[in-house]
Write a protein that holds these residues in place. Structure first.
Motif, PDB file in Angstrom:
ATOM      1  N   ALA A 108       3.697   6.103 -14.185  1.00  0.00           N
ATOM      2  CA  ALA A 108       2.490   5.606 -14.170  1.00  0.00           C
ATOM      3  C   ALA A 108       1.511   5.644 -15.535  1.00  0.00           C
ATOM      4  O   ALA A 108       1.726   6.735 -16.005  1.00  0.00           O
ATOM      5  N   GLY A 109       0.876   4.691 -15.493  1.00  0.00           N
ATOM      6  CA  GLY A 109       0.060   4.617 -16.813  1.00  0.00           C
ATOM      7  C   GLY A 109      -1.175   3.562 -16.629  1.00  0.00           C
ATOM      8  O   GLY A 109      -1.342   2.957 -15.745  1.00  0.00           O
ATOM      9  N   SER A 110      -1.985   3.689 -17.703  1.00  0.00           N
ATOM     10  CA  SER A 110      -3.231   2.929 -17.540  1.00  0.00           C
ATOM     11  C   SER A 110      -3.635   2.621 -19.256  1.00  0.00           C
ATOM     12  O   SER A 110      -3.000   3.132 -20.026  1.00  0.00           O
ATOM     13  N   SER A 157       0.825  -1.319  -0.009  1.00  0.00           N
ATOM     14  CA  SER A 157       0.033  -0.017  -0.080  1.00  0.00           C
ATOM     15  C   SER A 157       0.938   1.309  -0.006  1.00  0.00           C
ATOM     16  O   SER A 157       1.747   1.594   0.639  1.00  0.00           O
ATOM     17  N   PHE A 158       0.446   2.284  -0.703  1.00  0.00           N
ATOM     18  CA  PHE A 158       1.027   3.436  -0.882  1.00  0.00           C
ATOM     19  C   PHE A 158       0.228   4.392  -1.189  1.00  0.00           C
ATOM     20  O   PHE A 158      -0.932   4.350  -1.607  1.00  0.00           O
ATOM     21  N   ALA A 159       0.402   5.899  -0.414  1.00  0.00           N
ATOM     22  CA  ALA A 159      -0.739   6.834  -0.842  1.00  0.00           C
ATOM     23  C   ALA A 159      -0.671   7.372  -2.313  1.00  0.00           C
ATOM     24  O   ALA A 159       0.278   7.376  -2.965  1.00  0.00           O
ATOM     25  N   GLN A 160      -1.756   7.107  -2.844  1.00  0.00           N
ATOM     26  CA  GLN A 160      -1.981   7.210  -4.373  1.00  0.00           C
ATOM     27  C   GLN A 160      -3.221   8.190  -4.377  1.00  0.00           C
ATOM     28  O   GLN A 160      -4.442   8.257  -3.753  1.00  0.00           O
ATOM     29  N   SER A 161      -3.240   8.929  -5.776  1.00  0.00           N
ATOM     30  CA  SER A 161      -4.309   9.790  -6.194  1.00  0.00           C
ATOM     31  C   SER A 161      -4.957   8.874  -7.264  1.00  0.00           C
ATOM     32  O   SER A 161      -4.278   8.176  -8.074  1.00  0.00           O
ATOM     33  N   THR A 162      -6.313   8.598  -7.022  1.00  0.00           N
ATOM     34  CA  THR A 162      -7.052   7.766  -8.219  1.00  0.00           C
ATOM     35  C   THR A 162      -7.684   8.552  -9.061  1.00  0.00           C
ATOM     36  O   THR A 162      -8.671   9.392  -8.688  1.00  0.00           O
ATOM     37  N   PHE A 167       4.234  -1.483 -16.078  1.00  0.00           N
ATOM     38  CA  PHE A 167       3.876   0.067 -15.636  1.00  0.00           C
ATOM     39  C   PHE A 167       2.753   0.639 -16.044  1.00  0.00           C
ATOM     40  O   PHE A 167       1.845   1.439 -15.346  1.00  0.00           O
ATOM     41  N   THR A 168       2.196   0.238 -17.400  1.00  0.00           N
ATOM     42  CA  THR A 168       1.491   0.919 -18.044  1.00  0.00           C
ATOM     43  C   THR A 168       0.026   0.103 -18.424  1.00  0.00           C
ATOM     44  O   THR A 168      -0.901   0.518 -18.717  1.00  0.00           O
ATOM     45  N   SER A 169       0.551  -1.435 -18.430  1.00  0.00           N
ATOM     46  CA  SER A 169      -0.682  -2.200 -18.690  1.00  0.00           C
ATOM     47  C   SER A 169      -0.707  -3.212 -17.511  1.00  0.00           C
ATOM     48  O   SER A 169      -0.072  -4.321 -17.577  1.00  0.00           O
ATOM     49  N   LYS A 187       1.272  -5.972 -12.354  1.00  0.00           N
ATOM     50  CA  LYS A 187       1.104  -5.057 -11.286  1.00  0.00           C
ATOM     51  C   LYS A 187       2.173  -4.103 -11.230  1.00  0.00           C
ATOM     52  O   LYS A 187       3.343  -4.695 -11.083  1.00  0.00           O
ATOM     53  N   ALA A 188       1.932  -2.814 -11.135  1.00  0.00           N
ATOM     54  CA  ALA A 188       2.766  -1.775 -10.705  1.00  0.00           C
ATOM     55  C   ALA A 188       2.593  -1.434  -9.442  1.00  0.00           C
ATOM     56  O   ALA A 188       1.626  -0.847  -9.079  1.00  0.00           O
ATOM     57  N   PHE A 189       3.771  -1.707  -8.388  1.00  0.00           N
ATOM     58  CA  PHE A 189       3.365  -1.482  -7.011  1.00  0.00           C
ATOM     59  C   PHE A 189       3.517  -0.078  -6.902  1.00  0.00           C
ATOM     60  O   PHE A 189       2.828   0.223  -5.834  1.00  0.00           O
ATOM     61  N   ASP A 190       4.265   0.559  -7.342  1.00  0.00           N
ATOM     62  CA  ASP A 190       4.725   2.099  -7.529  1.00  0.00           C
ATOM     63  C   ASP A 190       5.250   2.466  -8.594  1.00  0.00           C
ATOM     64  O   ASP A 190       5.395   1.879  -9.391  1.00  0.00           O
ATOM     65  N   ASN A 191       5.718   3.757  -8.437  1.00  0.00           N
ATOM     66  CA  ASN A 191       6.491   4.094  -9.546  1.00  0.00           C
ATOM     67  C   ASN A 191       7.855   3.464  -9.684  1.00  0.00           C
ATOM     68  O   ASN A 191       8.663   3.770 -10.812  1.00  0.00           O
ATOM     69  N   HIS A 192       8.267   2.630  -8.865  1.00  0.00           N
ATOM     70  CA  HIS A 192       9.820   2.178  -8.739  1.00  0.00           C
ATOM     71  C   HIS A 192       9.728   0.924  -9.099  1.00  0.00           C
ATOM     72  O   HIS A 192      10.877   0.234  -9.438  1.00  0.00           O
TER      73      HIS A 192
END
Length: 947
Positions: free
Chosen positions: A46-48, A16-21, A232-234, A265-270
């Protein structure tokens, strides 16, 4: 399976990380959703991707404000400023109505629009995969302009461009995420057996023609790049399942199943990770061509029958010589020998369908770990592992069943905006693979030796002839007696013999193929465009080491592995002029391999964009390419029954040896010329003391009636050791739009020198091969002795790897047209013309193997949005007949017309797409490789679930 779930748990455990959705939707200017649109945060990782409804959700670790970039193929990219975490982003993308603005990387190793590519390039996107009517995306590549597919098996399809097609296509490269998919042992790609999952494909880029200037020696006829999606993006869980049936006259109707899953899964930007699993199971196309290619019109009743897909009948010998041997042993009267005909008789063989279970199985597993230390694309570290295993049929000099074949790749890569550095290794294991020809030969020998079988045949033929039988009746009776005790397919005795043979690697009694070869490869590239602005300069290089390890079964490596190294360095400079209308590119590469001098491969190109919107681009290029002889060309030492394949590396010639028996003629001559009952033959004999097979065949046809004239036809082979082949490639092209039509036109002209190919020769076991030896010179003359070896069957056939001195030229022309017509209907078509020029009369024994139809036409018609949630596509292909030349067989491939079709229905609530499709609808079964099974019909239903 428990291990698989355990790995997934390790990869995708919750963090878990602090995120904006941020959520939103992407639609076109007709208010229709755009699935598969890419949404990314500018400057971040970050991507989707939008779902089938065009909706998306993206999680961002930074707080607003930030900028989203939304893009999709065929639409203009948009950027949207996000100022609040609760902001809903609804975007309308305007259609560009052209594919000319699609971004590609392969042509210049740097991102550029398709229309700016200096060479011809073909592309398949996620959108194209959805539209394809073929059973798999890999099959769908056949619909691209310039692509020719060669099917050896349902799971082994070889891609080629611009002529000289073959199943063993060492002139074409296939890279998946930068890794060469070629088999370390075979030096060519085995279709998509260790390639990429359909739901993990981001894009496919294909460069037809020579690409040696940037990609090295093996990119001689073309190169294909298959790029997978980034976790990261898909993200999310994707899955597909396909079920259907195949139908073929020989095989009947059989089930077909193909399914796969992708988890990312992208757990975070890293940090991000993904895993893929796919499995295919089907019944292969049965190979049931029972024609006797050497004796057209003959059937199994022919005494020397050699069916194309019948094996074991290659055991053939002169039946009169057998009679003489029996007489010398005192088993028959000497006078009875004259009752036997002076020609060859073959053993009764087994059909291919009795020597394999005809099942296709292929499983692929891959996983990758992705780390971005700075939280963006400035630096990404990737570990990727790929595993592929299964069953398929490979056709080379013989037909080989790759059973439980296993191949794995492992890669470590560092990449950023302007560079990459990667290293990977490829390892394979032949598993339970075997040669079907030797399987049949040695099953026959297991129940009755060749000497006993032919002896019984000769004895019965004599008895039947003395009893008043005609020659045909005598042959039938002789075969019936000799076949007494023959193992019948399906019986327990046959199965036992079969299992013993395929588990034995000794070529004298078994057929198992052993292989544990490996490749170590590294390459790097750096682009100085952010350091030096006036000219975009790139530098790079690669290194590869082969470790050949067939344990002496295929290569001459019985005493230990053979190591072979090669490396290359390249640079490229690119400059835009005249308000970016003119782009000039120059590149050069130097390559060096162990046994050959280094080669330089330059390329020069110019692209000019005309028109107010720069929508008309003209291109021209010149480049040289070269191909180093493969490891097979240099180090093979493989007995395929009808001949021995011998590579021409100097150390290989002395390393390959075999001891062969020498037979006496009716006068007791033969062993006295050889100096004993046996003789040791090496690769030196094959290359330096042999006759061309064509002249030996001409001699044999005339020797019985006019031996003096027959001897005058003999020609020493004079085969040279292999050296690199080269090509000078010229290309002109145009891409543009006119009144809503998109055009892609190209023409090319290639000039080949030192073209690599095969030469079949016949080496006498004694004497000296020479042009037109003097048959009257007497028994002490080496030329006379070589004639005696030919007439008494004291020979060994070899297939050599060599170059022709004759220049070969090929030229071609291609045009592709696409247009959106009424509403959302799309129509496209392309045509290719190809021909080559080779003066066969100047080198009659050399086979160039162009293996390409002169005319090919492909077309498609479809609508992604026929009405709500429904789409369809129909595609068709037509090609003219053409000559197929290979070490397995030569003959004509008939013309073919093929239609595929599919309809698809999107189910938004399930985020899925249902597709019903059929391949080769209503058409005749057709063939792409002489000796492989005819391709029948295939029907399937698929369900694809995307996050």
């Amino acid at each position: 399976m428990k291990i698989y779930y355990f790995i997934l748990t390790l990869f995708f455990c919750s963090i878990s990380f602090a995120q904006s959705t941020i959520s939103g939707s992407v639609k076109d200017n007709k208010n229709e959703p755009i699935p598969g649109a890419n949404i990314k945060v500018v400057g971040e990782s970050a991507g989707s991707v939008s779902d089938v409804d065009g909706k998306f959700v993206i999680k961002v670790t930074k707080k607003p404000p930030f900028t989203l970039e939304i893009s999709s193929i065929g639409y203009a990219t948009q950027k949207v400023q996000v100022t609040s975490a609760s902001q809903k982003v609804d975007v309308v993308l305007n259609s560009t109505d052209t594919q000319l603005d699609e971004i590609v990387v392969a042509a210049s190793r740097t991102p550029e629009r398709v229309k700016e590519s200096p060479v011809t390039i073909e592309r398949m996107s996620v959108k194209d995969i959805k539209k394809t009517a073929s059973p798999t995306f890999y099959d769908g590549l056949e619909n691209l302009k310039e692509v020719q597919m060669n099917t050896s098996s349902m799971s082994f399809k070889s891609i080629n461009t611009r002529g000289f097609a073959t199943v063993a296509n060492t002139r074409f490269m296939q890279l998946v995420d930068g890794m060469d998919n070629s088999s370390p042992l075979l030096n060519f790609v085995i279709g998509n057996m260790i390639g990429i999952s359909e739901i993990d494909v981001q894009s496919v880029e294909l460069l037809p023609g020579a690409s040696s200037a940037l990609y090295g020696a093996n990119a001689f006829n073309g190169i294909m790049f298959m790029n997978s999606k980034s976790p990261f993006t898909s993200q999310g869980v994707s899955a597909y399942v396909k079920y259907g049936q195949t139908n073929q006259k020989a095989a009947g109707t059989n089930d077909y199943a193909d399914y796969g899953v992708r988890v990312a899964k992208a757990f975070d930007n890293h940090f991000a990770a993904k895993a893929n699993f796919t499995f295919l199971k089907a019944t292969d196309w049965f190979a049931t061509d029972y024609r006797d290619i050497n004796n057209p019109g003959k059937d199994r009743s022919y005494y020397n029958y050699n069916g194309l897909n019948v094996y074991g009948d290659e055991a053939s010998t002169n039946i009169k010589n057998v009679g003489q041997t029996l007489a010398n042993m005192g088993l028959i009267p000497a006078s009875a020998v004259n009752l036997l005909p002076n020609y060859n008789v073959s053993r009764t063989g087994y059909n291919e369908v009795d020597l394999t279970d005809n099942k296709v199985r292929n499983a692929k597993i891959d996983f990758s770990l992705h780390a971005r230390p700075f939280g963006n694309e400035k630096l990404e570290i990737i570990w990727q592992s790929k595993f592929g295993f299964g069953n398929t049929v490979y056709q080379g000099a013989n037909r080989y069943y790759l059973n439980d074949f296993f191949m794995e790749q492992h890669k470590l890569e560092l990449k950023g905006k302007n560079f990459f550095l990667r290293g990977y290794t490829t390892t394979e294991d032949g598993g339970k693979s075997y040669d079907m020809l030797f399987t049949a030969l040695n099953i026959n020998r297991a129940w009755k030796s060749d000497a006993t079988w032919f002896g019984q045949y000769a004895g019965q033929f004599i008895q039947s002839t003395l009893g008043g039988a005609t020659p045909d009746q005598a042959h039938a009776a002789a075969r019936a007696i000799a076949d007494t005790g023959r193992l019948i397919p399906g019986t327990d005795a046959f199965k036992a013999a079969f299992n013993n043979v395929i588990s034995n690697p000794d070529v004298l009694s078994g057929s198992k193929l052993v292989d544990n070869s490996r490749i170590y490869h590294s390459d790097a590239n750096y682009n100085f465009k952010d350091v030096f602005k006036p000219v975009e300069i790139q530098v790079g290089g690669s290194f590869r080491q082969y470790r050949l390890n067939s344990h002496g079964r295929i290569y001459t490596d019985a005493t230990g592995p053979i190591y072979y190294n090669e490396y290359g360095l390249y640079t490229q400079a690119q400059k835009k002029l005249m308000e970016d209308r003119l782009k000039l590119t120059a590149s050069v590469r130097y390559d060096k391999s162990k046994n050959f001098d280094g080669n330089f491969s330059p390329r020069f190109s110019a692209v000019y964009s005309a028109g107010a919107q720069k929508n008309h681009t003209f291109r021209g290029s010149f480049q040289t390419g070269f191909r180093n002889p493969s490891t097979q060309d240099q180090y093979i030492g493989f007995n395929v029954g009808s001949a021995v394949l011998v590579g021409s590396a100097p150390d290989n010639l002395v390393r390959y040896t075999e001891t062969l028996p020498v037979a006496n003629d009716i006068y007791g001559n033969g062993q006295n010329y050889a100096g004993g009952t046996t003789v040791v033959m090496t690769g030196v004999n094959a290359y330096n003391n042999s006759y061309t097979a064509a002249s030996a065949q001409a001699f044999a046809a005339m020797a019985g009636t006019n031996p003096v004239a027959a001897a005058a036809l003999l020609r020493k082979s004079n085969a040279t050791y292999v050296k690199p082949e080269t090509v000078k490639a010229f290309e002109l092209g145009y891409r543009g739009q006119f009144k809503g039509f998109s055009f892609d036109i190209n023409t090319y002209y290639n000039v080949y020198n030192n073209f690599l190919g095969n030469l079949t020769v016949v080496a006498p076991l004694y004497g000296t091969a020479m042009d037109s030896p003097n048959i009257a010179a007497g028994p002490t003359d080496p030329g006379f002795q070589s004639i005696h070896a030919l007439t008494s069957g004291n020979t060994r056939a070899y297939q050599l790897y060599t170059n022709t001195d004759i220049e070969i030229k090929s030229l071609g022309f291609g045009i592709g047209v696409a247009k959106k017509v009424y509403k959302n209907f799309e129509v496209s078509a392309n045509y290719n013309y190809a021909q080559f020029d080779f003066d066969q009369a100047k080198d009659p024994s050399f086979e160039a193997g162009f293996n390409t139809p002169k005319h090919r036409v492909k077309a498609s018609f479809g609508n992604e949005k026929l009405f709500k949630n429904f789409g369809f596509n129909v595609s068709g292909r037509w090609s003219t007949s053409y000559l197929w030349q290979s070490t397995f067989a030569d003959g004509m491939i008939p013309s073919a017309t093929v239609f595929d079709a599919q309809i698809n229905y999107s189910i938004p609530k399930l985020k899925s797409v249902l597709k019903l499709g059929a391949a080769n609808i209503g058409g005749k079964e057709y063939q792409q490789v002489l000796g492989a099974g005819y391709i029948g019909h295939q029907y399937f239903a698929s369900l694809i679930i995307n996050p």
